[in-house]
Design a protein around this motif. Structure first.
Motif, PDB file in Angstrom:
ATOM      1  N   ALA B  16      26.581  37.917  32.724  1.00  0.00           N
ATOM      2  CA  ALA B  16      26.805  38.278  34.126  1.00  0.00           C
ATOM      3  C   ALA B  16      27.165  37.051  34.937  1.00  0.00           C
ATOM      4  N   PHE B  17      26.507  35.908  34.631  1.00  0.00           N
ATOM      5  CA  PHE B  17      26.832  34.697  35.369  1.00  0.00           C
ATOM      6  C   PHE B  17      28.186  34.149  34.937  1.00  0.00           C
ATOM      7  N   LEU B  18      28.565  34.403  33.678  1.00  0.00           N
ATOM      8  CA  LEU B  18      29.836  33.877  33.162  1.00  0.00           C
ATOM      9  C   LEU B  18      31.030  34.679  33.641  1.00  0.00           C
ATOM     10  N   PRO B  20      32.230  36.037  36.444  1.00  0.00           N
ATOM     11  CA  PRO B  20      33.103  35.600  37.546  1.00  0.00           C
ATOM     12  C   PRO B  20      33.982  34.419  37.156  1.00  0.00           C
ATOM     13  N   LEU B  21      33.442  33.508  36.330  1.00  0.00           N
ATOM     14  CA  LEU B  21      34.250  32.362  35.892  1.00  0.00           C
ATOM     15  C   LEU B  21      35.361  32.816  34.955  1.00  0.00           C
ATOM     16  N   MET B  24      38.362  34.279  36.471  1.00  0.00           N
ATOM     17  CA  MET B  24      39.346  33.365  37.057  1.00  0.00           C
ATOM     18  C   MET B  24      40.378  32.967  36.015  1.00  0.00           C
ATOM     19  N   ASP B 105      42.802  46.871  42.050  1.00  0.00           N
ATOM     20  CA  ASP B 105      42.047  45.918  42.826  1.00  0.00           C
ATOM     21  C   ASP B 105      41.188  45.127  41.868  1.00  0.00           C
ATOM     22  N   GLU B 107      38.903  42.507  42.621  1.00  0.00           N
ATOM     23  CA  GLU B 107      37.553  42.156  43.090  1.00  0.00           C
ATOM     24  C   GLU B 107      36.544  43.312  42.933  1.00  0.00           C
ATOM     25  N   PRO B 108      36.875  44.543  43.386  1.00  0.00           N
ATOM     26  CA  PRO B 108      35.920  45.641  43.189  1.00  0.00           C
ATOM     27  C   PRO B 108      35.643  45.915  41.728  1.00  0.00           C
ATOM     28  N   LYS B 111      33.022  43.528  40.494  1.00  0.00           N
ATOM     29  CA  LYS B 111      31.679  43.856  40.971  1.00  0.00           C
ATOM     30  C   LYS B 111      31.158  45.107  40.280  1.00  0.00           C
TER      31      LYS B 111
END
Lengths: 238, 494
Positions: B16-18, B20-21, B24, B105, B107-108, B111
């Motif tokens: 989960a922490f990885l 978003p990276l 990118m 989209d 970003e959604p 999440k």
């Protein structure tokens, strides 16, 4: 009539529940006699085997470090959920809500205070294992510094990408240190570094590392929350 | 050793922490990584379950402190079975929603997948943990992901639904903390096995108050009758797959928690009857409410609440047959209700209000989806060749063994109500003419595969119930054996 009945019912329930809690007698030694509560073990082991002088830190980061990992995740999720609810299409930020613009005394004063606040924040979480405070408190102090800047300057902006990178890296550090402990000692979050000398900055094994990661994470996340909420005005979703 | 229970928590959190990276670097990774994680966890869960069936429960210590000092995770047959079931369903939900918001989209979508993965992780954590405060933390993780997912579509109604959920969820957290506080103030420990070992020393008044607070708090999450106000709205407003995740994963975890408190931790004699009574009330109220619903998803939500009531009744028998029946019901409900949510959301995909009358005549346009919905409807009502039949039958036999004839009568009567409202929908799908101009939406390829897999499982369990009953019997035996649980946890040495 219905409301009166509800109030009566709640009052009766409340009376008995409150009575139960008064019976517990907070502030006195109230554990059932003959049991060995875990708090005694915590206090003894904090100094003896972890070499940490702040018992709260040793409980939060080591004895119950798994809970803290969970709490950090809760914060991460709260930020994620907030971002998903307040998300604007096409990456257009909503307008900043500004009630009145700040005077030059406020702007220059906050410029002066900002580095000091950030420094204090770093101090609090780096010394989390030695003095009162820790990652959560330090992170909040850092976020409050950014809040000050955002309030003082209408066009102050924080890079969202940078915030999310810091947040992710800090989270990875926490979980990664836990997994390293798993590889070295056999259990998740186990201390695998030398504990050092009590009251030294470099002591306590992995505890300061985790607390610094928590500090960065909390700081980045709360800054992100403030920034998102401040820019909520504009395009309406309802 | 094939792996340890802590990986069920550590790996998804790390991922989960990885994510978003990774997002990118390549946006598609946001979709792929949760699936990889869940697949790995499913393999791990199956391996561990096989290991546990042969060698007895695995108790995992965290941070090197043995219970009761530190936190521990317990992977017994009972919790292991639920973990495997949840992760399997989680994987299906992921596969079903793989193309969600794709190319629309970024970003959604990021999440959504993060929150979905955390919803599953939190529920798995509730089931695995052996510490009451740690369970509180996992309940927080689960419910916060739940709030976010409910409000995902950002409309008026979903905001309202999410706000209701937030309010009730906060009440639940407060009660949970109050209950934990009583226990800790008396016994000085938070470890479940340790508490179970010492609970007889506690003052009975405090014991009852803390039990009631626990059940109130967990009852909100488990949708027990007077506390389930959030559930129908949340199910109706959340994206389709999330409804399935709520019914199949989150509610199961909360029911597990109630059962763990009732069977293992507390030794209150009236608690089983209490479970039967609240379960019965939930069942009757929810099923009668379901028949009045005009929206498809709300109907499914009420039916789900009713099924949970039946599960509590079965647990309330307090016998091994009762536990077996309850576990069987939980398994079937998880599979069948997910299928109903999956296919149901395609039946009303393009409609704005999701009314039941809008499914009229859909069988001509969506033959496979309609067939699978009908299969699910027949199965959940308990018609013979399908999976639901065996679980209802085992509830009946368990009730008969405990001499609870009245309960049998009531459950059968409620089943008739259930039959009426499900067959009404199936009737509309097959024998009504399509009236509205709503364009039917063809299911995506992966959604279709997921639904067919679920349909095949329902048929397989229906024809060969033996494939699961062996594990279920062992799981119920492991829940009933309280002293064994305490022994396994407390016998660890530093």
């Amino acid at each position: 009539m219905k409301k009166v009945l509800v109030i009566l019912l709640l009052a009766t329930l409340g009376y008995y529940v409150a009575g139960t809690y008064f019976d517990i007698g907070f502030g006195q030694p109230h554990f059932i006699k003959g049991l060995l509560p875990v708090k005694d073990i915590y206090l003894a082991q904090t100094v003896k085997s972890l070499k940490v002088s702040n018992a709260v830190t040793s409980i939060v980061v080591n004895f119950r470090g798994f809970d803290t990992l969970g709490e950090v995740t809760v914060l991460f999720l709260a930020v994620t959920a907030l971002g998903s609810i307040l998300y604007k299409k096409m990456n257009v930020l909503g307008e900043r809500s500004v009630l009145f613009s700040s005077s030059s005394i406020v702007t220059s004063g906050s410029k002066l205070l900002f580095p000091a606040i950030i420094l204090l924040g770093f101090y609090v979480f780096i010394h989390g294992h030695l003095s009162p405070g820790g990652g959560f408190q330090g992170g909040v102090i850092i976020a409050s510094g950014f809040l000050l800047m955002l309030l003082a300057y209408e066009n102050y902006s924080v890079s969202h990408t940078a915030l999310s990178v810091v947040e992710s890296l800090a989270g990875i550090t926490f979980a990664g240190v836990g997994l390293l402990g798993f590889m070295h000692g056999g259990t998740f979050l186990q201390n695998f570094l030398p504990t050092g000398v009590l009251n030294h900055l470099f002591s306590g094994g992995i505890i300061p590392i985790i607390y610094i990661a928590v500090g960065f994470k909390v700081g980045a996340e709360l800054t992100g929350v403030i920034y998102t909420v401040l820019h909520e005005k504009g395009e309406s979703n309802g | 050793m094939v792996g340890t229970p802590v990986l069920f928590i550590a790996i998804p959190l790390l991922a989960a922490f990885l994510i978003p990276l990774l997002g990118m670097i390549w946006k598609e990774l946001v979709r792929i990584v949760p699936g990889l994680v869940l697949t790995y966890l499913l393999i791990l869960a199956v391996n561990l379950l096989v290991h546990v069936l042969a060698h007895g429960p695995v108790v995992e210590v965290i941070a090197g402190w043995v219970p009761p000092i530190g936190i521990n995770l317990v992977f017994s047959v009972f919790s292991g079975f639920l973990v495997t079931l949840m992760i399997f369903l989680g994987l299906l939900v992921w596969a079903y929603s793989y193309r969600f918001k794709r190319n629309v989209d970024y970003e959604p979508a990021l999440k959504y997948f993060l929150m979905l993965m955390m919803l599953i992780t939190g529920s798995v954590g509730i089931v695995l943990t052996g510490d009451i405060f740690n369970m509180f933390v996992f309940i927080e993780i689960t419910s916060i992901s739940g709030y976010g997912l409910t409000a995902f579509y950002k409309g008026r109604d979903s905001a309202e639904a999410s706000f209701k959920y937030v309010l009730l969820g906060s009440v639940a957290s407060t009660f949970l903390l109050l209950a934990i506080m009583i226990i800790y103030s008396q016994l000085g420990t938070l470890n479940m096995a340790d508490i179970a070992n010492k609970i007889h020393l506690m003052n009975p008044t405090l014991k009852i108050v803390s039990y009631i607070f626990f059940v109130t708090a967990l009852g909100i999450e488990a949708e027990i009758f007077p506390l389930n106000g959030w559930a129908p709205d949340a199910y109706a407003e959340a994206p389709g797959p999330v409804g399935a995740a709520f019914a199949g994963i989150v509610v199961k975890a909360s029911v597990y928690a109630i059962i763990r408190y009732t069977f293992t931790i507390f030794d209150l004699s009236g608690a089983f009857n209490f479970l039967i009574i609240i379960g019965m009330i939930t069942l009757i109220v929810a099923e009668t409410a379901a028949i009045r619903q005009e929206k498809l998803k709300r109907m499914l939500a009420y039916s789900s609440i009713g099924q949970m009531g039946l599960v509590l009744v079965a647990f309330g028998f307090g016998t091994e047959e009762g536990v077996f029946a309850a576990l069987f019901l939980m398994l079937n409900h998880a599979i069948i209700k997910s299928l109903l949510f999956f296919s149901g959301s395609y039946l009303v995909y393009n409609s704005k209000c999701k009314y039941i009358k809008e499914v009229n005549g859909m069988s001509k346009f969506l033959p496979v989806t309609s067939l699978l919905f009908a299969l699910g409807a027949f199965a959940i009502v308990g018609l013979p060749p399908f999976a639901g039949f065996w679980s209802k039958l085992s509830v009946m036999t368990a009730a008969a063994d405990s001499n609870m004839i009245l309960i049998m009568v009531l459950v059968l009567m409620v089943s008739v109500v259930e039959l009426v409202y499900y067959l009404r929908v199936v009737n509309r799908i097959y024998f009504f003419k399509k009236e509205t101009a709503i364009e039917p939406k063809k299911p995506t390829f992966n959604a279709l595969v997921v639904m067919i897999v679920l349909g095949v499982i329902i048929l397989a369990i229906g024809f060969y119930p033996d494939v699961v009953t062996g594990v279920l019997h062992k799981a119920s035996a492991s829940l009933m054996d309280k002293s064994q649980y305490i022994h396994h946890v407390l016998s660890l040495r530093q």
